[in-house]
Design a protein around this motif. Structure first.
Motif, PDB file in Angstrom:
ATOM      1  N   GLY A 135     -61.925  33.883  -1.100  1.00  0.00           N
ATOM      2  CA  GLY A 135     -61.413  33.993  -0.011  1.00  0.00           C
ATOM      3  C   GLY A 135     -61.509  33.139   1.164  1.00  0.00           C
ATOM      4  O   GLY A 135     -61.836  32.113   0.929  1.00  0.00           O
ATOM      5  N   ARG A 136     -60.858  33.148   2.338  1.00  0.00           N
ATOM      6  CA  ARG A 136     -60.958  32.119   3.393  1.00  0.00           C
ATOM      7  C   ARG A 136     -61.974  32.593   4.406  1.00  0.00           C
ATOM      8  O   ARG A 136     -62.037  33.711   4.792  1.00  0.00           O
ATOM      9  CB  ARG A 136     -59.493  32.185   4.028  1.00  0.00           C
ATOM     10  CG  ARG A 136     -58.535  31.718   3.166  1.00  0.00           C
ATOM     11  CD  ARG A 136     -57.257  31.277   3.750  1.00  0.00           C
ATOM     12  NE  ARG A 136     -56.206  30.722   2.819  1.00  0.00           N
ATOM     13  CZ  ARG A 136     -56.238  29.369   2.493  1.00  0.00           C
ATOM     14  NH1 ARG A 136     -56.994  28.630   2.806  1.00  0.00           N
ATOM     15  NH2 ARG A 136     -55.105  29.053   1.482  1.00  0.00           N
ATOM     16  N   VAL A 137     -62.628  31.456   4.664  1.00  0.00           N
ATOM     17  CA  VAL A 137     -63.754  31.689   5.583  1.00  0.00           C
ATOM     18  C   VAL A 137     -63.379  31.980   7.103  1.00  0.00           C
ATOM     19  O   VAL A 137     -62.525  31.264   7.512  1.00  0.00           O
ATOM     20  CB  VAL A 137     -64.748  30.435   5.478  1.00  0.00           C
ATOM     21  CG1 VAL A 137     -65.908  30.698   6.765  1.00  0.00           C
ATOM     22  CG2 VAL A 137     -65.531  29.931   4.350  1.00  0.00           C
ATOM     23  N   GLN A 138     -63.805  33.136   7.635  1.00  0.00           N
ATOM     24  CA  GLN A 138     -63.656  33.692   8.870  1.00  0.00           C
ATOM     25  C   GLN A 138     -64.846  33.400   9.787  1.00  0.00           C
ATOM     26  O   GLN A 138     -64.444  32.822  11.016  1.00  0.00           O
ATOM     27  CB  GLN A 138     -63.187  35.105   8.838  1.00  0.00           C
ATOM     28  CG  GLN A 138     -62.209  35.324   7.873  1.00  0.00           C
ATOM     29  CD  GLN A 138     -60.767  34.495   8.563  1.00  0.00           C
ATOM     30  OE1 GLN A 138     -60.435  34.875   9.591  1.00  0.00           O
ATOM     31  NE2 GLN A 138     -60.139  33.765   7.593  1.00  0.00           N
ATOM     32  N   ILE A 139     -66.021  33.671   9.255  1.00  0.00           N
ATOM     33  CA  ILE A 139     -67.238  33.640  10.061  1.00  0.00           C
ATOM     34  C   ILE A 139     -68.355  32.736   9.073  1.00  0.00           C
ATOM     35  O   ILE A 139     -68.471  33.166   7.970  1.00  0.00           O
ATOM     36  CB  ILE A 139     -67.788  34.983  10.528  1.00  0.00           C
ATOM     37  CG1 ILE A 139     -66.751  35.632  11.291  1.00  0.00           C
ATOM     38  CG2 ILE A 139     -68.985  34.804  11.149  1.00  0.00           C
ATOM     39  CD1 ILE A 139     -66.990  36.955  11.436  1.00  0.00           C
ATOM     40  N   ILE A 140     -69.034  31.959   9.840  1.00  0.00           N
ATOM     41  CA  ILE A 140     -70.027  31.195   9.116  1.00  0.00           C
ATOM     42  C   ILE A 140     -71.255  31.936   9.812  1.00  0.00           C
ATOM     43  O   ILE A 140     -71.374  31.498  11.256  1.00  0.00           O
ATOM     44  CB  ILE A 140     -70.241  29.735   9.330  1.00  0.00           C
ATOM     45  CG1 ILE A 140     -68.910  29.120   8.869  1.00  0.00           C
ATOM     46  CG2 ILE A 140     -71.324  29.153   8.697  1.00  0.00           C
ATOM     47  CD1 ILE A 140     -68.357  27.693   8.953  1.00  0.00           C
TER      48      ILE A 140
ATOM     49  N   MET B 187     -69.982  29.206  14.057  1.00  0.00           N
ATOM     50  CA  MET B 187     -69.184  28.037  13.723  1.00  0.00           C
ATOM     51  C   MET B 187     -68.090  28.174  13.167  1.00  0.00           C
ATOM     52  O   MET B 187     -67.569  29.455  13.134  1.00  0.00           O
ATOM     53  CB  MET B 187     -70.056  27.265  12.570  1.00  0.00           C
ATOM     54  CG  MET B 187     -71.018  26.389  12.974  1.00  0.00           C
ATOM     55  SD  MET B 187     -71.581  24.898  11.886  1.00  0.00           S
ATOM     56  CE  MET B 187     -72.981  25.826  11.180  1.00  0.00           C
ATOM     57  N   ASP B 188     -67.061  27.356  12.981  1.00  0.00           N
ATOM     58  CA  ASP B 188     -65.822  27.268  12.885  1.00  0.00           C
ATOM     59  C   ASP B 188     -65.193  27.229  11.287  1.00  0.00           C
ATOM     60  O   ASP B 188     -65.643  26.238  10.765  1.00  0.00           O
ATOM     61  CB  ASP B 188     -64.979  26.184  13.458  1.00  0.00           C
ATOM     62  CG  ASP B 188     -63.303  26.236  13.476  1.00  0.00           C
ATOM     63  OD1 ASP B 188     -62.824  27.432  12.938  1.00  0.00           O
ATOM     64  OD2 ASP B 188     -62.853  25.491  13.793  1.00  0.00           O
ATOM     65  N   GLY B 189     -64.956  28.386  10.663  1.00  0.00           N
ATOM     66  CA  GLY B 189     -64.507  28.482   9.285  1.00  0.00           C
ATOM     67  C   GLY B 189     -63.437  27.544   8.764  1.00  0.00           C
ATOM     68  O   GLY B 189     -62.770  27.505   7.765  1.00  0.00           O
TER      69      GLY B 189
END
Length: 66
Positions: free
Chosen positions: A57-62, A1-3
């Motif tokens: 932090g910033r979500v890269q991978i769900i 999914m898209d972070g």
């Protein structure tokens, strides 16, 4: 999914984030979302979250839920 989409992120899901100091290397840190810090519905570098461990932090991978 898209972070980058806020609608894909909820407290309690497992994600991988990139912390500010790791942006150059791209090192990812895994954890469970505690709070969503980005108010906008979209952010090109990833939605900013606070993990249960306190890391921000910033979500890269769900990660896929079981």
């Amino acid at each position: 999914m898209d972070g980058t989409q806020r609608s894909n992120i909820r407290p309690g899901i497992k994600v991988q984030v990139v912390q500010k100091q790791d942006q150059r290397t791209g090192k990812l840190t895994e954890g469970i979302v505690k709070d969503i810090l980005t108010k906008a519905p979209f952010h090109s570098r990833g939605i900013k979250v606070r993990l249960e461990s306190g890391i921000i932090g910033r979500v890269q991978i769900i990660e896929a839920s079981d």
